[in-house]
Design a protein around this motif. Structure first.
Motif, PDB file in Angstrom:
ATOM      1  N   GLY A  70     112.750  26.747  58.559  1.00 20.59           N
ATOM      2  CA  GLY A  70     112.634  28.157  58.190  1.00 20.59           C
ATOM      3  C   GLY A  70     113.382  29.042  59.172  1.00 20.59           C
ATOM      4  O   GLY A  70     114.095  29.978  58.774  1.00 20.59           O
ATOM      5  N   TYR A  71     113.220  28.728  60.462  1.00 20.67           N
ATOM      6  CA  TYR A  71     113.976  29.461  61.481  1.00 20.67           C
ATOM      7  C   TYR A  71     115.464  29.389  61.184  1.00 20.67           C
ATOM      8  O   TYR A  71     116.188  30.392  61.186  1.00 20.67           O
ATOM      9  N   ALA A  72     115.946  28.147  60.984  1.00 14.97           N
ATOM     10  CA  ALA A  72     117.383  27.895  60.845  1.00 14.97           C
ATOM     11  C   ALA A  72     117.964  28.630  59.642  1.00 14.97           C
ATOM     12  O   ALA A  72     119.090  29.140  59.705  1.00 14.97           O
ATOM     13  N   THR A  73     117.198  28.706  58.553  1.00  9.59           N
ATOM     14  CA  THR A  73     117.676  29.398  57.351  1.00  9.59           C
ATOM     15  C   THR A  73     117.999  30.854  57.659  1.00  9.59           C
ATOM     16  O   THR A  73     119.058  31.368  57.285  1.00  9.59           O
ATOM     17  N   VAL A  74     117.080  31.512  58.368  1.00  7.18           N
ATOM     18  CA  VAL A  74     117.277  32.928  58.700  1.00  7.18           C
ATOM     19  C   VAL A  74     118.338  33.091  59.786  1.00  7.18           C
ATOM     20  O   VAL A  74     119.179  33.994  59.721  1.00  7.18           O
ATOM     21  N   LEU A  75     118.317  32.198  60.777  1.00 10.75           N
ATOM     22  CA  LEU A  75     119.277  32.295  61.875  1.00 10.75           C
ATOM     23  C   LEU A  75     120.720  32.183  61.391  1.00 10.75           C
ATOM     24  O   LEU A  75     121.622  32.801  61.952  1.00 10.75           O
ATOM     25  N   PHE A  76     120.937  31.391  60.343  1.00 16.71           N
ATOM     26  CA  PHE A  76     122.283  31.261  59.776  1.00 16.71           C
ATOM     27  C   PHE A  76     122.811  32.629  59.346  1.00 16.71           C
ATOM     28  O   PHE A  76     123.944  33.011  59.658  1.00 16.71           O
ATOM     29  N   PHE A  77     121.972  33.396  58.641  1.00 16.95           N
ATOM     30  CA  PHE A  77     122.388  34.715  58.163  1.00 16.95           C
ATOM     31  C   PHE A  77     122.425  35.731  59.305  1.00 16.95           C
ATOM     32  O   PHE A  77     123.280  36.628  59.317  1.00 16.95           O
ATOM     33  N   GLN A  78     121.505  35.595  60.265  1.00 16.66           N
ATOM     34  CA  GLN A  78     121.513  36.517  61.402  1.00 16.66           C
ATOM     35  C   GLN A  78     122.793  36.362  62.222  1.00 16.66           C
ATOM     36  O   GLN A  78     123.348  37.350  62.713  1.00 16.66           O
ATOM     37  N   ALA A  79     123.259  35.122  62.383  1.00 13.66           N
ATOM     38  CA  ALA A  79     124.505  34.889  63.115  1.00 13.66           C
ATOM     39  C   ALA A  79     125.686  35.504  62.367  1.00 13.66           C
ATOM     40  O   ALA A  79     126.591  36.097  62.970  1.00 13.66           O
ATOM     41  N   GLY A  89     108.059  29.798  59.120  1.00 14.22           N
ATOM     42  CA  GLY A  89     109.255  29.836  59.958  1.00 14.22           C
ATOM     43  C   GLY A  89     110.194  30.951  59.549  1.00 14.22           C
ATOM     44  O   GLY A  89     110.750  31.655  60.405  1.00 14.22           O
ATOM     45  N   ILE A  90     110.368  31.144  58.247  1.00 17.75           N
ATOM     46  CA  ILE A  90     111.219  32.233  57.756  1.00 17.75           C
ATOM     47  C   ILE A  90     110.648  33.580  58.194  1.00 17.75           C
ATOM     48  O   ILE A  90     111.372  34.453  58.684  1.00 17.75           O
ATOM     49  N   GLY A  91     109.324  33.742  58.032  1.00 22.89           N
ATOM     50  CA  GLY A  91     108.690  34.999  58.406  1.00 22.89           C
ATOM     51  C   GLY A  91     108.820  35.307  59.888  1.00 22.89           C
ATOM     52  O   GLY A  91     109.170  36.428  60.275  1.00 22.89           O
ATOM     53  N   MET A  92     108.580  34.305  60.728  1.00 21.47           N
ATOM     54  CA  MET A  92     108.676  34.502  62.173  1.00 21.47           C
ATOM     55  C   MET A  92     110.097  34.823  62.590  1.00 21.47           C
ATOM     56  O   MET A  92     110.336  35.681  63.442  1.00 21.47           O
ATOM     57  N   SER A  93     111.054  34.140  61.976  1.00 19.93           N
ATOM     58  CA  SER A  93     112.451  34.362  62.335  1.00 19.93           C
ATOM     59  C   SER A  93     112.919  35.748  61.903  1.00 19.93           C
ATOM     60  O   SER A  93     113.717  36.390  62.595  1.00 19.93           O
ATOM     61  N   LEU A  94     112.426  36.229  60.758  1.00 19.35           N
ATOM     62  CA  LEU A  94     112.765  37.583  60.305  1.00 19.35           C
ATOM     63  C   LEU A  94     112.224  38.641  61.262  1.00 19.35           C
ATOM     64  O   LEU A  94     112.827  39.706  61.430  1.00 19.35           O
ATOM     65  N   LEU A  95     111.077  38.339  61.890  1.00 19.19           N
ATOM     66  CA  LEU A  95     110.491  39.280  62.849  1.00 19.19           C
ATOM     67  C   LEU A  95     111.226  39.272  64.188  1.00 19.19           C
ATOM     68  O   LEU A  95     111.030  40.167  65.011  1.00 19.19           O
ATOM     69  N   ASN A  96     112.061  38.252  64.394  1.00 17.86           N
ATOM     70  CA  ASN A  96     112.796  38.140  65.653  1.00 17.86           C
ATOM     71  C   ASN A  96     114.020  39.055  65.617  1.00 17.86           C
ATOM     72  O   ASN A  96     115.150  38.619  65.394  1.00 17.86           O
ATOM     73  N   THR A  97     113.780  40.347  65.830  1.00 26.30           N
ATOM     74  CA  THR A  97     114.857  41.335  65.724  1.00 26.30           C
ATOM     75  C   THR A  97     115.824  41.287  66.893  1.00 26.30           C
ATOM     76  O   THR A  97     116.812  42.014  66.915  1.00 26.30           O
ATOM     77  N   THR A  98     115.558  40.439  67.885  1.00 26.43           N
ATOM     78  CA  THR A  98     116.490  40.322  69.010  1.00 26.43           C
ATOM     79  C   THR A  98     117.660  39.391  68.673  1.00 26.43           C
ATOM     80  O   THR A  98     118.656  39.372  69.401  1.00 26.43           O
ATOM     81  N   ALA A  99     117.545  38.626  67.579  1.00 25.99           N
ATOM     82  CA  ALA A  99     118.570  37.634  67.259  1.00 25.99           C
ATOM     83  C   ALA A  99     119.912  38.280  66.935  1.00 25.99           C
ATOM     84  O   ALA A  99     120.954  37.868  67.464  1.00 25.99           O
ATOM     85  N   GLY A 126     127.537  26.327  63.376  1.00 25.57           N
ATOM     86  CA  GLY A 126     127.347  25.807  64.732  1.00 25.57           C
ATOM     87  C   GLY A 126     126.088  26.359  65.382  1.00 25.57           C
ATOM     88  O   GLY A 126     125.330  25.620  66.025  1.00 25.57           O
ATOM     89  N   SER A 127     125.831  27.663  65.203  1.00 22.03           N
ATOM     90  CA  SER A 127     124.650  28.283  65.818  1.00 22.03           C
ATOM     91  C   SER A 127     123.367  27.761  65.184  1.00 22.03           C
ATOM     92  O   SER A 127     122.365  27.563  65.872  1.00 22.03           O
ATOM     93  N   THR A 128     123.397  27.511  63.878  1.00 23.23           N
ATOM     94  CA  THR A 128     122.229  26.950  63.194  1.00 23.23           C
ATOM     95  C   THR A 128     121.917  25.557  63.733  1.00 23.23           C
ATOM     96  O   THR A 128     120.756  25.225  64.010  1.00 23.23           O
ATOM     97  N   ALA A 129     122.965  24.751  63.886  1.00 24.41           N
ATOM     98  CA  ALA A 129     122.790  23.396  64.422  1.00 24.41           C
ATOM     99  C   ALA A 129     122.271  23.437  65.859  1.00 24.41           C
ATOM    100  O   ALA A 129     121.399  22.647  66.252  1.00 24.41           O
ATOM    101  N   GLY A 130     122.797  24.367  66.653  1.00 25.32           N
ATOM    102  CA  GLY A 130     122.365  24.485  68.048  1.00 25.32           C
ATOM    103  C   GLY A 130     120.908  24.875  68.165  1.00 25.32           C
ATOM    104  O   GLY A 130     120.150  24.287  68.944  1.00 25.32           O
ATOM    105  N   SER A 131     120.504  25.872  67.384  1.00 24.90           N
ATOM    106  CA  SER A 131     119.103  26.317  67.413  1.00 24.90           C
ATOM    107  C   SER A 131     118.167  25.222  66.920  1.00 24.90           C
ATOM    108  O   SER A 131     117.129  24.955  67.534  1.00 24.90           O
ATOM    109  N   PHE A 132     118.540  24.582  65.809  1.00 22.76           N
ATOM    110  CA  PHE A 132     117.688  23.536  65.243  1.00 22.76           C
ATOM    111  C   PHE A 132     117.507  22.403  66.247  1.00 22.76           C
ATOM    112  O   PHE A 132     116.394  21.887  66.431  1.00 22.76           O
TER     113      PHE A 132
END
Length: 208
Positions: free
Chosen positions: A46-55, A115-125, A155-161
């Motif tokens: 869930g984190y990785a899904t959101v992080l992909f778009f945040q990057a 995971g998606i919800g928590m990652s969306l709340l991570n506004t520092t990303a 690459g960033s998604t893979a690194g975070s995961f």
């Protein structure tokens, strides 16, 4: 060759950001101790899904926000408010839920959505990626384009995961040493998010 460079920098930057203690990796540890590595991996998915778009968004904004710094301040204020609310919620959980940690299998879809919800709340990303990519642009290591942004995000998604999965695996393997910490995890998360939120307030009041 360019796509390898973008993948590499995306992986390194995301992995470096994931090493720093945050409510995301501490939540991974909490899930791993409470529900096992499998549930933690779905959470990380869930984190990785959101992080992909945040990057992707961070890369796009690196070309825009450098000339419009007022938007950065707005994002920072919103992020600070969310961090303070998260801190209050974690303290509420710590003082209202019984401290004994019990193994509880969490449905994979619930873990993923959490995971998606928590990652969306991570506004520092997004500001993190924006700052990192702007730095790379300044050094002529990155030139924004849709393709470059795509490879950087992969690459960033893979690194975070990878880093979050390492947190989950290590926490599970040394579970017996983390029993006491597990009972204090919500308190630790509350302190962490509260400290970052207060730090942001101080920065905006005295240094902006």
């Amino acid at each position: 060759m360019v796509f390898i460079t973008c993948l590499f920098f995306g992986f390194i930057i995301a992995a470096s950001g994931s090493i720093v203690p945050s409510f995301l990796n501490l939540t991974v540890v909490k899930f791993s101790l409470k529900s096992g590595v499998k549930s933690a991996l779905y959470l990380i998915g869930g984190y990785a899904t959101v992080l992909f778009f945040q990057a992707n968004i961070g890369a796009y904004l690196s070309n825009i926000l450098m000339e419009n710094s007022q938007y950065i301040t707005i994002i920072q204020k919103i992020g600070t408010g969310i961090l303070i609310l998260l801190s209050i919620n974690f303290f509420r959980l710590h003082y209202t839920i019984k401290k004994k940690v019990k193994k509880e299998e969490i449905d994979k879809s619930k873990a993923y959505l959490h995971g998606i919800g928590m990652s969306l709340l991570n506004t520092t990303a997004i500001p993190f990626y924006f700052t990192s990519i702007s730095f790379l642009i300044g050094l002529d290591y990155f030139e924004y384009s849709f393709i470059n942004s795509l490879f950087f995000s992969i690459g960033s998604t893979a690194g975070s995961f990878s880093l979050y999965a390492l947190y989950a695996t290590v926490a599970y393997k040394i579970e017996h040493k983390l029993t006491y910490i597990a009972t204090k995890m919500d308190f630790i998360l509350g302190c962490l998010t509260g400290t970052i939120g207060i730090g942001n307030i101080v920065y905006m009041l005295f240094f902006n």
